[in-house]
Design an enzyme around this catalytic site. Structure first.
Site, PDB file in Angstrom:
ATOM      1  N   SER A  89      -0.559 -26.068 -41.398  1.00 22.19           N
ATOM      2  CA  SER A  89      -1.241 -25.066 -42.209  1.00 22.19           C
ATOM      3  C   SER A  89      -2.724 -25.442 -42.313  1.00 22.19           C
ATOM      4  CB  SER A  89      -0.557 -24.948 -43.576  1.00 22.19           C
ATOM      5  OG  SER A  89      -0.940 -23.767 -44.214  1.00 22.19           O
ATOM      6  N   HIS A 129       6.745 -20.037 -42.297  1.00 26.50           N
ATOM      7  CA  HIS A 129       5.694 -21.032 -42.504  1.00 26.50           C
ATOM      8  C   HIS A 129       6.254 -22.370 -42.997  1.00 26.50           C
ATOM      9  CE1 HIS A 129       1.457 -21.987 -42.826  1.00 26.50           C
ATOM     10  NE2 HIS A 129       1.581 -22.366 -44.070  1.00 26.50           N
TER      11      HIS A 129
END
Length: 657
Positions: free
Chosen positions: A519, A631
């Site tokens: 991320s 994610h």
């Protein structure tokens, strides 16, 4: 022969979470979660513990995930949520034994619930299609045919959800325990959530935003609602995030958590107190320059659901605070005295406080301890370990013990982090070394167990992980220090950490340095390899490579870019300046790109652009796509793909380091 951590250790380590005290304070509930290798999923089961004998008993079984256990007000029953058929429903279990019975059979299941203090009904939330009642079934189509999705808002998708269901809203209802009758409480085309209930059962705290278009709305007002008349009074209606309301034992005060919008999503969390008599609100933790709440990143704890704040019978309060790598339990009085109630160098990720405020049940982890349930005497500091689910793993496995470090970065700020020796470290040997960068960036590495770090150490690598500016757990100035400046001071902080450890630890082989992160950590990995050739291998995960396209493709892109980059599509020069893709020609480090195909937060096109660009330039680059994952692959992803991810990371470093 010593055993070391392997990727398969994920199946051995058990996650012990969510302690819930019974009203009699002689027993409690908690949840144990395990990865199920055979079914390739996660199982979470409800456990009961007798606090006088210390005896634990498993109460639910099977291939399922139980969540949100709560005692009935008289302690004779326990409610919980579980998906046993098609939808997650509310179940009731007699605390003296017997089968759990399904209390609800709602067409869209139950999202959350609260017991009414009378014990005769429960408040629930469920998703309802526009125009239908909460118990009405939607018409089933004869044949599944693809349908067009007409987009009319900017907030139309979300990571881990996908495209947001249209014309469906979360509504509040009450369920009669004796008759199982469900009656709607809220209405209108808006989503409602339950935030708290008064001890007399007369007042609910609910959250609802009744704005037609919330694209540019970053608030969900909290209301006090009279259960009989449905009259509403505003508790708070300000930009920011607020929730988790708890009434004091006399119902005079309401404590809730929140962070305003001064620094957008980088604002510190605080505890607020509303006085129902004077109708005034105070920010109880205003003088505390660290955030209230648990902002730690790790990969072991599953389904953690800690209270925002807990009252004692004397109207004192307890809550979690993220501070300098620790997540500690803090104590506060209404007069504003605040101090830590649990020790340093650990992660208190769950807690339940006894009414007198002198004792708590806590779930605790540290860097060499995955986490268990403890009985904690707050006044003396003594604690008794109540569960030993991870004892076998700990007894049979040699771990690396992280050493806390701090150093001064380029512009004089102090940065805090940890260094790990390889698990099989021998004095006088030289070892390859990997830098890990956390996501967020407004999270923190903490004194908690991290399987991935231990795996790298077991594979023969030294590991460095630090909290550069932008991380939580430090001052408001520190966490805000990265906004509009990604790749500047934060990059310098990480590189200063590399310089520091090379200067102080002779066992690191400077010619074999690696870097990885996910991320924001993936952004930083991309940025690093475009700005230095000091690393011999890099693995970027769920990364950002291009802020210009990120603006339009991420589920949060249009506002996150404005908040974090301080730029929008009217300033593409600034977005491009901070984009790692701009510096692709400089990359000489072999780079492996890992990305989930269902990642809506940092969509996979960020990886695709970077891969094709580097490949076209003749760079050493690899690309691995993970289907059906979002994610959160590294923390809550499909178990076999979590293993594959770890295999890819360690394989790449083995090849190049």
């Amino acid at each position: 022969m010593a055993n070391y951590v392997t990727k398969e250790s994920l199946f051995e380590i058990q996650s012990i979470t969510n302690p819930i005290l019974a009203p009699n304070e002689k027993e409690a509930l908690y949840i144990r979660t395990q990865l199920n290798e055979k079914e390739n999923n996660y199982n979470a089961h409800l456990f009961h513990i007798d606090l006088e004998t210390g005896e634990s008993t498993q109460w639910t079984y099977g291939n399922e995930r139980v969540s949100s256990p709560q005692w009935s007000p008289d302690g004779k029953q326990v409610a919980f949520l579980v998906k046993r058929n098609e939808k997650q429903q509310l179940y009731i279990l007699n605390s003296r034994g017997g089968e759990a019975q399904e209390l609800t059979t709602l067409p869209n299941g139950v999202n959350s619930y609260l017991w009414s203090p009378c014990g005769e009904k429960l408040w629930i939330t469920s998703t309802v299609k526009k125009g239908l009642g909460i118990t009405e079934q939607e018409e089933k189509e004869e044949k599944k045919v693809p349908k067009a999705y007409v987009v009319d808002k900017m907030k139309y998708k979300a990571d881990s959800v996908g495209l947001l269901p249209q014309e469906r809203y979360s509504q509040i209802a009450k369920v009669d325990l004796a008759t199982k009758e469900v009656s709607a409480f809220t209405e209108g085309d808006y989503s409602h959530s339950l935030q708290g209930i008064s001890h007399d059962g007369k007042t609910l705290v609910i959250a609802v935003n009744r704005t037609e278009n919330t694209d540019d709305i970053f608030r969900t007002p909290l209301f006090l609602v009279d259960v009989e008349t449905k009259e509403e009074a505003v508790l708070i209606d300000e930009d920011g995030y607020y929730g988790g309301a708890e009434f004091s034992s006399d119902d005079r005060y309401i404590a809730f958590g929140g962070s305003d919008h001064t620094y957008k999503n980088a604002t510190h969390g605080h505890v607020y107190i509303y006085d129902t008599e004077t109708k005034t609100t105070q920010k109880l933790t205003e003088m505390l320059d660290v955030p209230v709440g648990d902002y730690a990143v790790a990969d072991i704890q599953q389904g953690v659901d800690a209270p925002t704040v807990i009252w004692t019978e004397n109207n004192d309060l307890y809550f979690q605070v993220s501070t300098e790598g620790d997540i500690r339990l803090y104590y506060a009085t209404l007069e504003g005295a605040i101090y830590p109630a649990s020790p340093e160098n650990e992660h208190v990720y769950g807690y339940a406080v006894f009414k007198n405020g002198n004792r708590a049940l806590i779930t605790v982890s540290n860097p060499t301890f995955p986490g268990e349930l403890f009985d904690f005497d707050i006044t003396t500091g003594e604690r008794k370990q109540l569960t030993t689910f991870n004892a076998e793993f700990l007894e049979s496995t040699t771990l690396s013990t992280p050493e806390a470090i701090s150093y001064t970065a380029k512009d004089g700020i102090t940065v805090h982090g940890w260094i790990m020796k390889p698990a099989q470290y021998t004095e006088g040997e030289k070892y390859p070394f990997i830098v890990e960068v956390h996501g967020g960036p407004h999270t923190l590495y903490a004194n908690t167990f991290f399987h991935e770090m231990q795996l790298l150490a077991a594979k023969g690598y030294g590991v460095l992980y630090v909290n550069p500016r932008g991380s939580h757990g430090y001052s408001q100035e520190f966490v805000d220090g990265v906004r509009g400046k990604y790749g500047e001071g934060d990059y310098e902080d990480i590189m200063a950490g590399v310089d520091y450890v090379l200067q102080h630890y002779a066992w690191i082989d400077e010619s074999r340095l690696g870097i990885t992160g996910g991320s924001y950590g993936g952004f930083m990995t991309n940025w690093v390899v475009g700005h230095t050739n000091r690393f011999k291998a890099a693995v970027t995960q769920r990364s950002i490579s291009n802020w210009i396209s990120f603006y339009g493709v991420s589920d949060i892109g249009y506002y996150f870019s404005e908040w974090q980059m301080l730029a929008d599509m009217n300033d593409v020069e600034k977005l491009w300046h901070h984009s790692p893709l701009k510096y692709a020609a400089n990359v000489e480090t072999p780079l492996l790109i890992l990305h989930s195909e269902r990642d809506f937060r940092c969509p996979i096109e960020q990886a695709e652009q970077l891969y094709i660009t580097l490949k076209r330039m003749g760079k050493e680059v690899g690309f691995v796509r993970f289907p059906e994952c979002d994610h959160n692959l590294s923390r809550t992803g499909i178990p076999n793909l979590r293993l594959e991810r770890l295999e890819q990371i360690t394989g790449w470093f083995e090849k190049y380091l």
